[in-house]
Design an enzyme around this catalytic site. Structure first.
Site, short mmCIF file in Angstrom:
data_model
loop_
_atom_site.label_atom_id
_atom_site.label_comp_id
_atom_site.label_asym_id
_atom_site.label_seq_id
_atom_site.Cartn_x
_atom_site.Cartn_y
_atom_site.Cartn_z
N CYS A 86 82.69 4.43 38.95
CA CYS A 86 83.79 4.69 39.68
C CYS A 86 83.46 3.88 41.10
O CYS A 86 84.39 4.02 41.84
CB CYS A 86 83.68 6.29 39.99
N HIS A 335 92.71 9.09 40.58
CA HIS A 335 91.43 8.19 40.46
C HIS A 335 91.54 7.54 39.24
O HIS A 335 90.81 7.72 37.96
CB HIS A 335 90.45 9.23 40.32
N1 COA Z 1 94.76 18.45 39.71
C1 COA Z 1 95.99 18.97 39.66
N2 COA Z 1 96.72 19.18 38.70
C2 COA Z 1 96.33 18.54 37.56
C3 COA Z 1 95.02 18.00 37.37
C4 COA Z 1 94.23 17.89 38.69
N3 COA Z 1 92.96 17.33 38.64
N4 COA Z 1 94.76 17.64 36.36
C5 COA Z 1 95.85 18.02 35.46
N5 COA Z 1 96.80 18.56 36.26
C6 COA Z 1 98.04 19.03 35.92
C7 COA Z 1 98.83 18.16 34.95
O1 COA Z 1 99.81 17.30 35.89
C8 COA Z 1 99.74 19.09 34.13
O2 COA Z 1 100.57 19.75 34.85
P1 COA Z 1 102.05 20.09 34.25
O3 COA Z 1 101.68 21.08 33.20
O4 COA Z 1 102.79 20.64 35.34
O5 COA Z 1 102.72 18.79 33.59
C9 COA Z 1 98.71 20.23 33.87
O6 COA Z 1 97.56 20.12 34.97
C10 COA Z 1 97.94 19.99 32.59
O7 COA Z 1 97.28 18.54 32.65
P2 COA Z 1 96.46 17.93 31.44
O8 COA Z 1 96.33 16.43 31.82
O9 COA Z 1 96.62 18.46 30.12
O10 COA Z 1 95.18 18.63 32.11
P3 COA Z 1 93.77 18.50 31.17
O11 COA Z 1 93.28 20.25 31.06
O12 COA Z 1 93.65 17.74 30.02
O13 COA Z 1 92.72 17.91 32.25
C11 COA Z 1 91.05 17.89 34.00
C12 COA Z 1 92.19 18.55 33.32
C13 COA Z 1 90.75 18.61 35.27
C14 COA Z 1 90.03 18.38 33.10
C15 COA Z 1 90.87 16.44 34.00
O14 COA Z 1 92.07 16.02 34.93
C16 COA Z 1 89.66 15.85 34.09
O15 COA Z 1 89.05 15.68 33.37
N6 COA Z 1 89.42 15.24 35.53
C17 COA Z 1 88.43 14.80 35.71
C18 COA Z 1 88.26 13.03 35.37
C19 COA Z 1 86.94 12.66 35.79
O16 COA Z 1 85.93 13.20 35.54
N7 COA Z 1 86.65 11.40 36.42
C20 COA Z 1 85.58 11.01 36.82
C21 COA Z 1 85.12 11.69 38.26
S1 COA Z 1 83.30 11.15 38.40
#
Ligand code: COA
Length: 387
Positions: A86, A335
């Site tokens: 990242c 991100h």
């Molecule tokens: N913040 C706010 N809303 C979020 C979100 C977030 N981080 N991630 C997803 N959403 C919303 C989506 O827009 C979607 O909304 P909708 O139903 O209105 O369309 C809903 O939540 C579901 O989205 P989805 O993509 O199915 O979520 P998910 O459960 O597959 O993934 C996380 C959610 C948080 C697990 C995923 O975003 C993630 O892994 N984030 C971390 C990424 C990471 O680790 N990066 C490196 C960092 S060091």
């Protein structure tokens, strides 16, 4: 101590779940950077190019930097891919600054890119996992959300801080993101929304996490001596610092402080010859809400355990004494891994030139960006000024 380099142009795509593939994203960001140069620039004047990318999903793991030269319309330019998870974008900026600083090149292109949303959930988990410690943490089933969840639990207990402090980071960054047309999430949330959201890795819920995103950003970085050929208002880079730490968090003496950020900050402040009180605002790596609190503390703007209080009392809001992440941060802006460090510099470019429109801060003169790789294994800190 003088300027080391100058940003003379910057471009950015929208961040989010996008139709465009990696090549189109790169082209858009570079074209926008070239178009933003006030006095114009010939692409042939670019002497070097760096691409920050993880290559998420297996996209062009080898030789990806050649694609940058191709899509940028800069045939023949020497290119290098930079990968520090990242922190790839911040590390690419550091490489560019060094190229102009050592008199090698007058004008350097830096781009950051990631395309993350076109893979299955299983592949997404794999590609998020490759930048953590794959011997212990990943084989124990820990995701990045899991590692930061452990850090957050420890932080809250160690400093007797309530979860409201984490929630307020999300509220603030979503509010800023709502004013950023490039942000993935342009909607406000309340502390109650954050509290009620599905749990991801306790105490972190959905709104404590950055999303998975596509996007790209690009900068044109000139030597300080040649910057005014391109614009009357370059944004100068005065200090760059970098640091690293053990890959696995369990090897560290403390869970709640990132040594890599502290080393990078010390180097950047020393190089720039300025102090914390000279900085108008911060762009920090809030991949999870806890990471914003750690960043403020590790960068030396708050004592350990006190960044939550600063967040709750409004200090880090856009109208506060030390605004943090006026573009919405990773939390709301999104991100796309390799693009993030470059995107932070893009926000600085806008803010210091008074061009951030609805989210413009009041007369900022110096800024700092902090870009972290993984759970603090690598970090870059950059200090900028204008005028
Ligand atoms: N913040 C706010 N809303 C979020 C979100 C977030 N981080 N991630 C997803 N959403 C919303 C989506 O827009 C979607 O909304 P909708 O139903 O209105 O369309 C809903 O939540 C579901 O989205 P989805 O993509 O199915 O979520 P998910 O459960 O597959 O993934 C996380 C959610 C948080 C697990 C995923 O975003 C993630 O892994 N984030 C971390 C990424 C990471 O680790 N990066 C490196 C960092 S060091």
């Amino acid at each position: 101590m003088g300027h080391r380099a100058a940003i003379v142009g910057a471009g950015h795509t929208r961040f989010g779940v996008l139709e465009e593939g990696p090549r189109a994203l790169l082209k858009s960001a570079v074209d926008a950077a070239v178009a933003s140069v006030d006095k114009g620039v010939e692409r042939a004047a670019v002497g070097e190019a760096y691409l920050g990318t993880l290559g998420f999903g297996g996209w062009q793991i080898g030789n990806a930097s050649a694609v940058l030269a191709e899509e940028a319309g800069m045939p023949g330019v020497p290119t290098t891919r930079v990968e520090n998870a990242c922190a790839s974008g911040g590390t690419a900026i550091r490489a560019a600054v060094r190229a102009v600083e050592h008199g090698d090149r007058d004008l350097v292109l830096v781009a950051g890119l990631e395309k993350m949303t076109d893979v299955s959930n299983a592949r997404r988990r794999y590609w998020l996992g490759v930048s953590g410690d794959t011997e212990w943490e990943r084989s124990a089933g820990l995701t990045f959300a899991g590692v930061y969840g452990l850090i957050a639990s420890r932080y809250l207990a160690q400093h007797q801080v309530g979860a409201d402090a984490l929630a307020e980071v999300a509220v603030k960054n979503h509010e800023n993101g709502a004013l950023n047309p490039n942000a993935q999430f342009q909607k406000r949330v309340t502390r109650e929304d954050v509290r009620k959201a599905p749990r991801v890795a306790d105490p972190l819920g959905l709104y404590d996490c950055c999303p998975v995103s596509d996007g790209a950003a690009a900068l044109l970085i000139a030597s300080p001596g040649s910057a005014k050929k391109f614009t009357d208002t370059p944004v100068y880079i005065d200090g760059v610092g970098a640091g690293s730490d053990t890959l696995a968090v369990q090897e560290r003496p403390e869970l709640t402080r990132f040594g890599a950020t502290r080393w990078a900050a010390d180097e950047a402040f020393h190089a720039a010859g300025v102090s914390r009180s000279d900085i108008s605002f911060l762009e920090v790596h809030d991949c999870f809400t806890i990471a914003e609190l750690l960043a403020i503390e590790d960068l030396g703007f708050a004592k350990p355990g006190t960044a939550g209080g600063m967040t709750l009392d409004g200090t880090t809001r856009r109208d506060g004494r030390l605004p943090v992440n006026p573009d919405g941060g990773l939390k709301a802006k999104g991100h796309p891994i390799g693009a993030t460090g470059v995107s932070q510099a893009y926000e600085v470019f806008l803010q210091l030139r008074g061009a951030a429109e609805a989210r413009q801060l009041s007369h900022p003169s110096r800024a700092l960006t902090q870009n972290v790789g993984g759970a603090g294994a690598t970090a870059n800190v950059t200090i900028y000024s204008v005028g």
